[in-house]
Design an enzyme around this catalytic site. Structure first.
Site, short mmCIF file in Angstrom:
data_model
loop_
_atom_site.label_atom_id
_atom_site.label_comp_id
_atom_site.label_asym_id
_atom_site.label_seq_id
_atom_site.Cartn_x
_atom_site.Cartn_y
_atom_site.Cartn_z
N GLY A 29 0.82 -1.37 -0.02
CA GLY A 29 0.03 -0.08 -0.03
C GLY A 29 0.74 1.22 -0.09
O GLY A 29 2.25 1.16 0.08
N THR A 31 1.23 3.82 2.26
CA THR A 31 2.09 3.76 3.44
C THR A 31 3.30 3.02 3.27
O THR A 31 4.27 3.47 3.84
CB THR A 31 1.29 3.79 4.83
OG1 THR A 31 -0.05 4.49 4.56
CG2 THR A 31 1.93 4.55 5.89
N ASP A 81 3.77 -2.43 8.44
CA ASP A 81 2.55 -2.29 7.05
C ASP A 81 1.68 -1.23 7.60
O ASP A 81 1.80 -0.65 8.88
CB ASP A 81 1.87 -3.54 7.22
CG ASP A 81 1.09 -3.80 5.78
OD1 ASP A 81 1.20 -2.94 5.15
OD2 ASP A 81 0.33 -4.77 5.72
N GLY A 82 0.84 -0.68 6.72
CA GLY A 82 -0.11 0.14 7.10
C GLY A 82 -1.49 -0.61 7.27
O GLY A 82 -1.48 -1.43 7.46
N ASP A 84 -6.10 -0.11 7.29
CA ASP A 84 -7.29 0.84 6.55
C ASP A 84 -7.99 1.21 7.79
O ASP A 84 -8.71 2.30 7.70
CB ASP A 84 -8.27 0.03 5.61
CG ASP A 84 -7.81 -0.49 4.48
OD1 ASP A 84 -6.80 0.26 3.76
OD2 ASP A 84 -7.54 -1.58 3.99
N LYS A 94 -7.59 -4.64 7.17
CA LYS A 94 -6.46 -4.60 6.23
C LYS A 94 -7.09 -5.25 5.02
O LYS A 94 -7.98 -6.05 5.05
CB LYS A 94 -5.47 -5.04 6.58
CG LYS A 94 -4.63 -4.28 7.67
CD LYS A 94 -3.55 -4.91 8.27
CE LYS A 94 -2.29 -5.13 7.20
NZ LYS A 94 -2.35 -4.19 6.44
N GLU A 103 -0.36 -10.52 3.75
CA GLU A 103 0.00 -9.51 4.83
C GLU A 103 -0.32 -10.53 6.09
O GLU A 103 0.50 -10.36 7.18
CB GLU A 103 -1.14 -8.55 4.66
CG GLU A 103 -0.59 -7.52 3.49
CD GLU A 103 -1.48 -6.20 3.40
OE1 GLU A 103 -1.23 -5.35 2.66
OE2 GLU A 103 -2.60 -6.38 3.93
N LYS A 121 -7.19 7.08 10.63
CA LYS A 121 -7.30 5.69 10.43
C LYS A 121 -7.92 5.03 11.79
O LYS A 121 -8.18 4.00 11.88
CB LYS A 121 -6.06 4.91 9.81
CG LYS A 121 -5.61 5.36 8.51
CD LYS A 121 -6.74 4.89 7.59
CE LYS A 121 -6.25 5.36 5.95
NZ LYS A 121 -5.09 4.85 5.39
#
Length: 221
Positions: A29, A31, A81-82, A84, A94, A103, A121
């Site tokens: 993603g 980020t 990781d980013g 949602d 996510k 992921e 978020k």
């Protein structure tokens, strides 16, 4: 400060959680892409990275960062990781980028999961963002009917095939008060490959970019 600038700030901040001489996991993603760029321009010396998607693998390779297969790498020191959405218990939704299954695997194989995101978020209750469910193509209609029984409104993601060759159903209109229980329920539906709830294995650390340029660090209670 814009959301994009907040993402860049937390991506740089995440470098502090990287241990030199180890193999790390990297998410998918926008980020996560900022993190990859920051890592490539840093002085950190890592042994390599495991990618959670083909897109992430390509970006890592473009920066000259050695790629590892997870089976060969073993336990990873950290997964960056980013997300949602994230709640106060650092449970996540996510899968907006379609890489939720890989992921979740890489996160599970990591000693520490550091999640990075802009402050927008953070939510009180998960579910405003549609919950992605990766599904075997032949089971799409059956799984959709089972999701309706659980109170969700599933929608097939248009023109989306995951790196694993599957489809994604985005589930709307769910207020997720018990993420652990709901993740278990989705996982038990025949044909579901992966649920985008990261509740059984939430983040350990959350880095939230703030409008003033600072980064707020939250740790799992």
């Amino acid at each position: 400060m814009s959301a994009e600038e907040m993402k860049k700030a937390v991506a740089r901040s995440a470098l502090e959680w990287v241990t030199e001489g180890t193999i790390i996991g990297v998410g998918t993603g926008t980020t996560a892409n900022h993190f990859i760029d920051a890592l490539a321009h840093s002085q950190l010396q890592i042994d390599g990275a495991v990618a959670s998607s083909e897109a992430t693998a390509e970006r890592l390779k473009a920066h000259g960062i050695e790629l590892w297969d997870l089976n060969a790498a073993g336990t990873l020191s950290v997964y960056i990781d980013g997300t949602d959405e994230v709640n106060a218990r650092l449970q996540l939704i996510k899968g907006g980028g379609g890489a939720l299954t890989r992921e979740k695997i890489v996160a599970a194989a990591s000693t520490r999961f550091v999640c990075i995101a802009d402050a927008g978020k953070k939510v009180d209750v998960l579910g405003k963002y549609p919950l992605p469910i990766e599904v075997l193509p032949m089971a799409r209609s059956y799984v959709a009917r089972e999701i309706v029984k659980l109170g969700g409104d599933p929608e097939l993601r248009d023109r989306c095939t995951t790196d694993n060759g599957n489809v994604i159903l985005d589930v709307h209109n769910m207020q997720i008060s018990d993420p652990v229980a709901l993740e278990t329920q989705f996982n038990q539906i025949a044909g579901v490959v992966c649920c985008g709830l990261f509740a059984h294995r939430p983040a350990d650390v959350m880095l939230l970019g703030q409008a003033d340029g600072s980064v707020l660090t939250e740790k799992r209670p």
